[in-house]
Design an enzyme around this catalytic site. Structure first.
Site, PDB file in Angstrom:
ATOM      1  N   ARG A   1      42.769  75.680 -44.762  1.00  0.00           N
ATOM      2  CA  ARG A   1      43.791  75.098 -45.623  1.00  0.00           C
ATOM      3  C   ARG A   1      43.351  74.955 -47.074  1.00  0.00           C
ATOM      4  O   ARG A   1      42.215  74.606 -47.345  1.00  0.00           O
ATOM      5  CB  ARG A   1      44.204  73.728 -45.075  1.00  0.00           C
ATOM      6  CG  ARG A   1      45.258  73.854 -44.004  1.00  0.00           C
ATOM      7  CD  ARG A   1      45.519  72.592 -43.257  1.00  0.00           C
ATOM      8  NE  ARG A   1      45.637  71.393 -44.061  1.00  0.00           N
ATOM      9  CZ  ARG A   1      45.927  70.213 -43.540  1.00  0.00           C
ATOM     10  NH1 ARG A   1      46.150  70.094 -42.243  1.00  0.00           N
ATOM     11  NH2 ARG A   1      46.014  69.154 -44.307  1.00  0.00           N
TER      12      ARG A   1
ATOM     13  N   ARG B   1      54.451  57.932 -43.695  1.00  0.00           N
ATOM     14  CA  ARG B   1      53.194  57.746 -44.425  1.00  0.00           C
ATOM     15  C   ARG B   1      53.309  56.708 -45.511  1.00  0.00           C
ATOM     16  O   ARG B   1      52.338  56.458 -46.221  1.00  0.00           O
ATOM     17  CB  ARG B   1      52.849  59.073 -45.099  1.00  0.00           C
ATOM     18  CG  ARG B   1      51.623  59.728 -44.528  1.00  0.00           C
ATOM     19  CD  ARG B   1      51.730  61.172 -44.938  1.00  0.00           C
ATOM     20  NE  ARG B   1      50.467  61.766 -45.120  1.00  0.00           N
ATOM     21  CZ  ARG B   1      50.033  62.787 -44.364  1.00  0.00           C
ATOM     22  NH1 ARG B   1      50.762  63.235 -43.373  1.00  0.00           N
ATOM     23  NH2 ARG B   1      48.898  63.335 -44.611  1.00  0.00           N
TER      24      ARG B   1
ATOM     25  N   ARG C   1      42.831  62.720 -50.717  1.00  0.00           N
ATOM     26  CA  ARG C   1      43.700  62.442 -49.560  1.00  0.00           C
ATOM     27  C   ARG C   1      43.267  61.163 -48.852  1.00  0.00           C
ATOM     28  O   ARG C   1      44.099  60.398 -48.374  1.00  0.00           O
ATOM     29  CB  ARG C   1      43.692  63.639 -48.594  1.00  0.00           C
ATOM     30  CG  ARG C   1      44.550  64.803 -49.122  1.00  0.00           C
ATOM     31  CD  ARG C   1      44.199  66.130 -48.486  1.00  0.00           C
ATOM     32  NE  ARG C   1      44.285  66.126 -47.047  1.00  0.00           N
ATOM     33  CZ  ARG C   1      43.659  66.989 -46.251  1.00  0.00           C
ATOM     34  NH1 ARG C   1      42.894  67.934 -46.772  1.00  0.00           N
ATOM     35  NH2 ARG C   1      43.807  66.918 -44.949  1.00  0.00           N
TER      36      ARG C   1
ATOM     37  N   ARG D   1      37.309  72.986 -40.080  1.00  0.00           N
ATOM     38  CA  ARG D   1      38.586  73.277 -39.418  1.00  0.00           C
ATOM     39  C   ARG D   1      39.124  74.668 -39.765  1.00  0.00           C
ATOM     40  O   ARG D   1      39.050  75.119 -40.903  1.00  0.00           O
ATOM     41  CB  ARG D   1      39.614  72.235 -39.875  1.00  0.00           C
ATOM     42  CG  ARG D   1      41.031  72.592 -39.475  1.00  0.00           C
ATOM     43  CD  ARG D   1      41.988  71.490 -39.670  1.00  0.00           C
ATOM     44  NE  ARG D   1      42.034  70.986 -41.028  1.00  0.00           N
ATOM     45  CZ  ARG D   1      42.650  69.875 -41.361  1.00  0.00           C
ATOM     46  NH1 ARG D   1      43.257  69.148 -40.446  1.00  0.00           N
ATOM     47  NH2 ARG D   1      42.664  69.469 -42.597  1.00  0.00           N
TER      48      ARG D   1
ATOM     49  N   LYS E   1      45.110  64.030 -35.501  1.00  0.00           N
ATOM     50  CA  LYS E   1      46.541  63.888 -35.181  1.00  0.00           C
ATOM     51  C   LYS E   1      47.114  65.206 -34.656  1.00  0.00           C
ATOM     52  O   LYS E   1      47.771  65.250 -33.625  1.00  0.00           O
ATOM     53  CB  LYS E   1      47.332  63.452 -36.433  1.00  0.00           C
ATOM     54  CG  LYS E   1      46.833  62.168 -37.070  1.00  0.00           C
ATOM     55  CD  LYS E   1      47.657  61.784 -38.285  1.00  0.00           C
ATOM     56  CE  LYS E   1      47.560  62.721 -39.468  1.00  0.00           C
ATOM     57  NZ  LYS E   1      46.234  62.779 -40.120  1.00  0.00           N
TER      58      LYS E   1
HETATM   59  P1  AP5 Z   1      43.107  67.716 -36.969  1.00  0.00           P
HETATM   60  O1  AP5 Z   1      43.721  67.495 -35.639  1.00  0.00           O
HETATM   61  O2  AP5 Z   1      43.463  68.952 -37.731  1.00  0.00           O
HETATM   62  O3  AP5 Z   1      43.285  66.406 -37.881  1.00  0.00           O
HETATM   63  P2  AP5 Z   1      44.600  65.791 -38.558  1.00  0.00           P
HETATM   64  O4  AP5 Z   1      44.575  64.322 -38.323  1.00  0.00           O
HETATM   65  O5  AP5 Z   1      45.809  66.544 -38.137  1.00  0.00           O
HETATM   66  O6  AP5 Z   1      44.200  66.039 -40.077  1.00  0.00           O
HETATM   67  P3  AP5 Z   1      45.055  66.621 -41.290  1.00  0.00           P
HETATM   68  O7  AP5 Z   1      44.055  67.051 -42.326  1.00  0.00           O
HETATM   69  O8  AP5 Z   1      46.070  67.619 -40.841  1.00  0.00           O
HETATM   70  O9  AP5 Z   1      45.766  65.314 -41.760  1.00  0.00           O
HETATM   71  P4  AP5 Z   1      46.490  65.054 -43.077  1.00  0.00           P
HETATM   72  O10 AP5 Z   1      47.239  63.849 -42.706  1.00  0.00           O
HETATM   73  O11 AP5 Z   1      45.630  64.942 -44.273  1.00  0.00           O
HETATM   74  O12 AP5 Z   1      47.284  66.412 -43.367  1.00  0.00           O
HETATM   75  P5  AP5 Z   1      48.828  66.829 -43.209  1.00  0.00           P
HETATM   76  O13 AP5 Z   1      48.874  68.263 -42.873  1.00  0.00           O
HETATM   77  O14 AP5 Z   1      49.535  65.867 -42.342  1.00  0.00           O
HETATM   78  O15 AP5 Z   1      41.500  67.655 -36.768  1.00  0.00           O
HETATM   79  C1  AP5 Z   1      40.634  68.015 -37.828  1.00  0.00           C
HETATM   80  C2  AP5 Z   1      39.482  68.890 -37.286  1.00  0.00           C
HETATM   81  O16 AP5 Z   1      38.651  68.082 -36.455  1.00  0.00           O
HETATM   82  C3  AP5 Z   1      39.946  70.073 -36.421  1.00  0.00           C
HETATM   83  O17 AP5 Z   1      39.134  71.182 -36.696  1.00  0.00           O
HETATM   84  C4  AP5 Z   1      39.738  69.586 -34.968  1.00  0.00           C
HETATM   85  O18 AP5 Z   1      39.382  70.656 -34.097  1.00  0.00           O
HETATM   86  C5  AP5 Z   1      38.585  68.593 -35.119  1.00  0.00           C
HETATM   87  N1  AP5 Z   1      38.709  67.440 -34.234  1.00  0.00           N
HETATM   88  C6  AP5 Z   1      39.860  66.781 -33.890  1.00  0.00           C
HETATM   89  N2  AP5 Z   1      39.595  65.751 -33.070  1.00  0.00           N
HETATM   90  C7  AP5 Z   1      38.238  65.728 -32.888  1.00  0.00           C
HETATM   91  C8  AP5 Z   1      37.346  64.892 -32.151  1.00  0.00           C
HETATM   92  N3  AP5 Z   1      37.807  63.850 -31.413  1.00  0.00           N
HETATM   93  N4  AP5 Z   1      36.012  65.176 -32.198  1.00  0.00           N
HETATM   94  C9  AP5 Z   1      35.542  66.220 -32.947  1.00  0.00           C
HETATM   95  N5  AP5 Z   1      36.345  67.053 -33.656  1.00  0.00           N
HETATM   96  C10 AP5 Z   1      37.682  66.815 -33.651  1.00  0.00           C
HETATM   97  O19 AP5 Z   1      49.363  66.615 -44.689  1.00  0.00           O
HETATM   98  C11 AP5 Z   1      48.926  67.454 -45.744  1.00  0.00           C
HETATM   99  C12 AP5 Z   1      49.655  67.137 -47.040  1.00  0.00           C
HETATM  100  O20 AP5 Z   1      51.075  67.341 -46.869  1.00  0.00           O
HETATM  101  C13 AP5 Z   1      49.528  65.712 -47.578  1.00  0.00           C
HETATM  102  O21 AP5 Z   1      48.334  65.537 -48.326  1.00  0.00           O
HETATM  103  C14 AP5 Z   1      50.789  65.613 -48.445  1.00  0.00           C
HETATM  104  O22 AP5 Z   1      50.645  66.298 -49.655  1.00  0.00           O
HETATM  105  C15 AP5 Z   1      51.825  66.354 -47.602  1.00  0.00           C
HETATM  106  N6  AP5 Z   1      52.506  65.478 -46.630  1.00  0.00           N
HETATM  107  C16 AP5 Z   1      52.493  65.585 -45.263  1.00  0.00           C
HETATM  108  N7  AP5 Z   1      53.205  64.602 -44.691  1.00  0.00           N
HETATM  109  C17 AP5 Z   1      53.693  63.835 -45.700  1.00  0.00           C
HETATM  110  C18 AP5 Z   1      54.490  62.649 -45.742  1.00  0.00           C
HETATM  111  N8  AP5 Z   1      54.934  62.064 -44.607  1.00  0.00           N
HETATM  112  N9  AP5 Z   1      54.782  62.126 -46.951  1.00  0.00           N
HETATM  113  C19 AP5 Z   1      54.364  62.709 -48.098  1.00  0.00           C
HETATM  114  N10 AP5 Z   1      53.591  63.833 -48.142  1.00  0.00           N
HETATM  115  C20 AP5 Z   1      53.263  64.386 -46.948  1.00  0.00           C
HETATM  116 MG    MG Z   2      47.176  67.787 -39.128  1.00  0.00          MG
END
Ligand code: AP5
Ligand code: MG
Length: 218
Positions: free
Chosen positions: A161, A88, A172, A127, A13
């Protein structure tokens, strides 16, 4: 344009949102980044949400909705935004509907990125991001062009992270399947949901998303 990128942790994402920001002059609204910034600031809210974040659990709806709403009200969101990690839960989706209606904005696309669990774990384990500008990388799939130097800003410090430890990643994934996956039928029923194969390369996924945005996806 309002675009939601929906998918499990590590689906890509953030990676695709960063590409769309440069291509479409839209802002990326990542609630994960907002949560990390609040925790890093040491504010009262930051301390409240740290326990949830560290355990891989969702921050309570009321807190995250308020945080997101405040950001959406900023002037740079007037042309629209890419929503990365919000909504979410079904309650967050309902709150988003109300916020968009209030601002005269409409939801254009919800794009689901599908990726196998094993690949997600490999992606998260490799990552890292630039400490100065936040550009995201991967040890194997998206290394920096010159080892140890950020392609975007030349920074030489990188972060991994705190919630990317194996046991937290499993938590997660469970949270995604239990609390976020119900959004798929929710948006499908509204006729907004499209899926892309998130297992493809970063460039291929980017092209599939662009095809949806430009209205010529198959
Ligand atoms: P990346 O693009 O970083 O993936 P992502 O989908 O952004 O993954 P996240 O881990 O950030 O998602 P998340 O939803 O768990 O975390 P968030 O920060 O939102 O890609 C990952 C890796 O793969 C990178 O190294 C990239 O280079 C590589 N890659 C990407 N695409 C690729 C491909 N096609 N092929 C190969 N490699 C690839 O949330 C974290 C925490 O915050 C949650 O657990 C929660 O506690 C809180 N939080 C956030 N939003 C909310 C909400 N709306 N409600 C409640 N709590 C929330
Ligand atoms: Mg992300």
């Amino acid at each position: 344009m309002i675009l939601i990128l929906l998918g499990p942790p590590g689906a890509g994402k953030g990676t695709q949102a960063q590409r769309l920001v440069s291509a479409h002059r839209l802002v990326q609204l990542s609630t994960g980044d907002m949560v990390r910034a609040a925790i890093a600031s040491g504010s009262e809210v930051g301390c409240q949400i740290k326990t949830y974040y560290d355990a891989g659990k969702l921050v309570p709806d009321a807190l995250i909705i308020a945080m997101f709403g405040e950001r959406l009200a900023q002037p740079d969101c007037v042309r629209g935004a890419i929503l990365d990690g919000f909504p979410r839960t079904v309650a967050q989706a309902a709150a988003l509907d109300a916020m968009l209606a209030e601002r005269g904005l409409t939801l254009d696309h919800v794009i689901e990125m599908t990726v196998d669990d094993e690949a997600l774990i490999e992606r998260i384990a490799g990552r890292f991001t630039c400490a100065a500008c936040g550009t995201g990388y991967h040890d194997r799939f998206k290394p920096t062009k010159v080892s140890g130097i950020c392609d975007t800003c030349g920074g030489m410090q990188f972060n991994r992270r705190a919630d990317d430890k194996a046991e937290t990643v499993r938590a997660r994934l469970e949270v995604y399947n239990g609390q976020t996956a119900p959004l798929l039928p929710y948006f499908r029923a509204k006729g907004k949901l499209r899926s892309v194969d998130g297992m493809a390369s970063i460039d291929t996924v980017g092209r599939a998303i662009n095809a949806i945005l430009e209205g010529h996806a198959g």
